[in-house]
Design an enzyme around this catalytic site. Structure first.
Site, PDB file in Angstrom:
ATOM      1  N   THR A 180       0.827  -1.204   0.000  1.00  0.00           N
ATOM      2  CA  THR A 180       0.000   0.000   0.000  1.00  0.00           C
ATOM      3  C   THR A 180       0.861   1.254   0.000  1.00  0.00           C
ATOM      4  O   THR A 180       1.959   1.243   0.554  1.00  0.00           O
ATOM      5  CB  THR A 180      -0.881  -0.026   1.267  1.00  0.00           C
ATOM      6  OG1 THR A 180      -1.830  -1.065   1.108  1.00  0.00           O
ATOM      7  CG2 THR A 180      -1.574   1.282   1.526  1.00  0.00           C
ATOM      8  N   ARG A 208     -13.804  -8.326   0.164  1.00  0.00           N
ATOM      9  CA  ARG A 208     -13.071  -7.878   1.362  1.00  0.00           C
ATOM     10  C   ARG A 208     -12.561  -6.431   1.203  1.00  0.00           C
ATOM     11  O   ARG A 208     -12.023  -6.059   0.174  1.00  0.00           O
ATOM     12  CB  ARG A 208     -11.904  -8.834   1.594  1.00  0.00           C
ATOM     13  CG  ARG A 208     -11.020  -8.469   2.798  1.00  0.00           C
ATOM     14  CD  ARG A 208      -9.830  -7.646   2.406  1.00  0.00           C
ATOM     15  NE  ARG A 208      -8.951  -7.380   3.542  1.00  0.00           N
ATOM     16  CZ  ARG A 208      -7.943  -6.505   3.520  1.00  0.00           C
ATOM     17  NH1 ARG A 208      -7.685  -5.822   2.421  1.00  0.00           N
ATOM     18  NH2 ARG A 208      -7.201  -6.295   4.578  1.00  0.00           N
ATOM     19  N   GLY A 210     -10.151  -3.502   3.196  1.00  0.00           N
ATOM     20  CA  GLY A 210      -9.171  -3.302   4.266  1.00  0.00           C
ATOM     21  C   GLY A 210      -9.331  -1.953   4.946  1.00  0.00           C
ATOM     22  O   GLY A 210     -10.381  -1.302   4.847  1.00  0.00           O
ATOM     23  N   ASP A 211      -8.286  -1.544   5.624  1.00  0.00           N
ATOM     24  CA  ASP A 211      -8.334  -0.305   6.400  1.00  0.00           C
ATOM     25  C   ASP A 211      -8.113   0.946   5.554  1.00  0.00           C
ATOM     26  O   ASP A 211      -8.556   2.034   5.933  1.00  0.00           O
ATOM     27  CB  ASP A 211      -7.250  -0.335   7.494  1.00  0.00           C
ATOM     28  CG  ASP A 211      -5.853  -0.490   6.882  1.00  0.00           C
ATOM     29  OD1 ASP A 211      -5.677  -1.363   6.005  1.00  0.00           O
ATOM     30  OD2 ASP A 211      -4.941   0.266   7.271  1.00  0.00           O
ATOM     31  N   THR A 231      -0.283   1.210   6.695  1.00  0.00           N
ATOM     32  CA  THR A 231      -0.096   0.037   5.835  1.00  0.00           C
ATOM     33  C   THR A 231       0.034  -1.181   6.737  1.00  0.00           C
ATOM     34  O   THR A 231       0.564  -1.070   7.843  1.00  0.00           O
ATOM     35  CB  THR A 231       1.161   0.167   4.961  1.00  0.00           C
ATOM     36  OG1 THR A 231       1.456  -1.124   4.395  1.00  0.00           O
ATOM     37  CG2 THR A 231       2.375   0.624   5.741  1.00  0.00           C
ATOM     38  N   GLY A 232      -0.457  -2.316   6.266  1.00  0.00           N
ATOM     39  CA  GLY A 232      -0.323  -3.530   7.073  1.00  0.00           C
ATOM     40  C   GLY A 232      -1.568  -4.390   6.983  1.00  0.00           C
ATOM     41  O   GLY A 232      -2.367  -4.243   6.051  1.00  0.00           O
ATOM     42  N   GLY A 234      -4.865  -5.024   7.351  1.00  0.00           N
ATOM     43  CA  GLY A 234      -5.940  -4.059   7.555  1.00  0.00           C
ATOM     44  C   GLY A 234      -6.929  -4.415   8.637  1.00  0.00           C
ATOM     45  O   GLY A 234      -7.448  -3.523   9.323  1.00  0.00           O
TER      46      GLY A 234
HETATM   47  N1  ASP Z   1      -3.572  -2.213   4.618  1.00  0.00           N
HETATM   48  C1  ASP Z   1      -3.863  -2.806   3.338  1.00  0.00           C
HETATM   49  C2  ASP Z   1      -5.102  -3.651   3.443  1.00  0.00           C
HETATM   50  O1  ASP Z   1      -5.299  -4.285   4.459  1.00  0.00           O
HETATM   51  C3  ASP Z   1      -2.763  -3.659   2.814  1.00  0.00           C
HETATM   52  C4  ASP Z   1      -1.419  -3.009   2.724  1.00  0.00           C
HETATM   53  O2  ASP Z   1      -1.049  -2.200   3.581  1.00  0.00           O
HETATM   54  O3  ASP Z   1      -0.673  -3.325   1.780  1.00  0.00           O
HETATM   55  O4  ASP Z   1      -5.836  -3.698   2.481  1.00  0.00           O
END
Ligand code: ASP
Length: 314
Positions: A180, A208, A210-211, A231-232, A234
């Site tokens: 991300t 789905r 994410g955050d 990022t992470g 989510g």
């Molecule tokens: N945070 C993003 C998600 O969960 C993924 C990412 O950080 O690459 O969709």
């Protein structure tokens, strides 16, 4: 936090990220390492040029994220990861700290720069979050650049999908490298803004989300506190309302942005999640926190040259 300090054209900060993950020294080939650093440098240049000439924080954050969306090294825009069904479904969000105005999109498939679509939702609709085909229709109706599915496709991402399916891996594999992208900026007027854009997780299913496109989870900005892009994994960031939680700790508990970011990333870790955040404050401070081995990241300000890093020890 001195959100009302007088305008100072010489004072601004921009922080960008290109995702966090398990990358350690030696994991990335030299071309991949150099390519990612080049992309982060170009993103900083694009945003810094605006801030240095008195531009606004949101303009700078959007400009930086557009560069990273266009760069296939990162999981956003071109180069996004594939869903289980082999499609690119993109999410993005923006927020402005002065007004608490925000816009976001999820599951878009046709818009070349989802971050600009998120901004259009903020500025040209009465809504905050639009999804899927409706968001793409809004995009076309408002004249944003459209792209074919092929534009977003990068072979390495397709290979990652096939490998993941072959391994039967869950979409939340802790070994994942989250790609991300995001940017946070504070401008010469002391206003902060945040922008985030992503393809989400490889092999995500069932619509789905994410955050990243959820205001308060992966993206938040408030002139009384700070601006955050995450990022992470989510799901953990959603449960903790990470971006808003960091701003709340700054605003209500008087923590520094560094302490608030470290404290909330520690909460993510305690729940079993992995990832990171970038943060700026209206006083011009900026930084990051992450509990993964690395995070693609960069920072530049009126009085410091661009600093770019990937691994945890740099
Ligand atoms: N945070 C993003 C998600 O969960 C993924 C990412 O950080 O690459 O969709």
């Amino acid at each position: 936090m001195p959100a009302d300090r007088s305008p100072d054209p010489a004072r601004w900060t921009l922080v960008v990220h290109g995702g966090s993950g398990s990358m350690e020294r030696g994991d990335l080939s030299d071309p991949l390492d150099a390519g990612a650093r080049g992309g982060l440098a170009r993103a900083l240049d694009a945003g810094a040029a605006l801030l240095a000439s008195g531009g606004g924080a949101l303009d700078a954050a959007e400009a930086a994220v557009r560069v990273l969306e266009d760069d296939p090294h990162f999981n956003a825009g071109r180069g996004s990861v594939f869903t289980y069904e082999g499609v690119n479904e993109l999410d993005a969000a923006v927020m402005q700290g002065e007004t608490l105005a925000a816009g976001a999109v999820t599951g878009v498939t046709r818009t070349r720069n989802p971050v600009s679509l998120a901004r259009a939702v903020m500025e040209r609709s009465p809504h905050v979050l639009l999804s899927s085909a409706g968001a793409d229709r809004f995009s076309a109706e408002h004249g944003l650049d459209q792209a074919d599915a092929d534009y977003f496709r990068v072979e390495e991402r397709w290979r990652q999908l096939e490998e993941m399916k072959a391994r039967g891996a869950a979409a939340f594999d802790v070994e994942l490298k989250y790609g991300t992208v995001g940017a946070v900026a504070v401008d010469s007027a002391g206003h902060v803004a945040a922008a985030t854009s992503t393809g989400g997780l490889t092999a995500k299913r069932w619509g789905r989300i994410g955050d990243s496109p959820l205001i308060g989870a992966g993206t938040y900005a408030d002139d009384r506190a700070c601006a955050v892009s995450a990022t992470g994994a989510g799901e953990y960031f959603i449960r903790l309302g990470v971006a808003h939680e960091i701003c709340a700790r700054v605003r209500l508990a008087g923590e520094t942005i560094e302490d608030a970011a470290d404290g909330v990333i520690a909460q993510v870790a305690a729940l079993g999640g992995a990832g990171g955040v970038i943060v700026v404050g209206p006083d011009g401070s900026g930084g990051w926190a992450f509990n993964t081995a690395g995070m693609y990241r960069g920072m530049i300000s009126h009085d410091a040259p661009a600093e770019i890093a990937i691994y945890g020890d740099e």
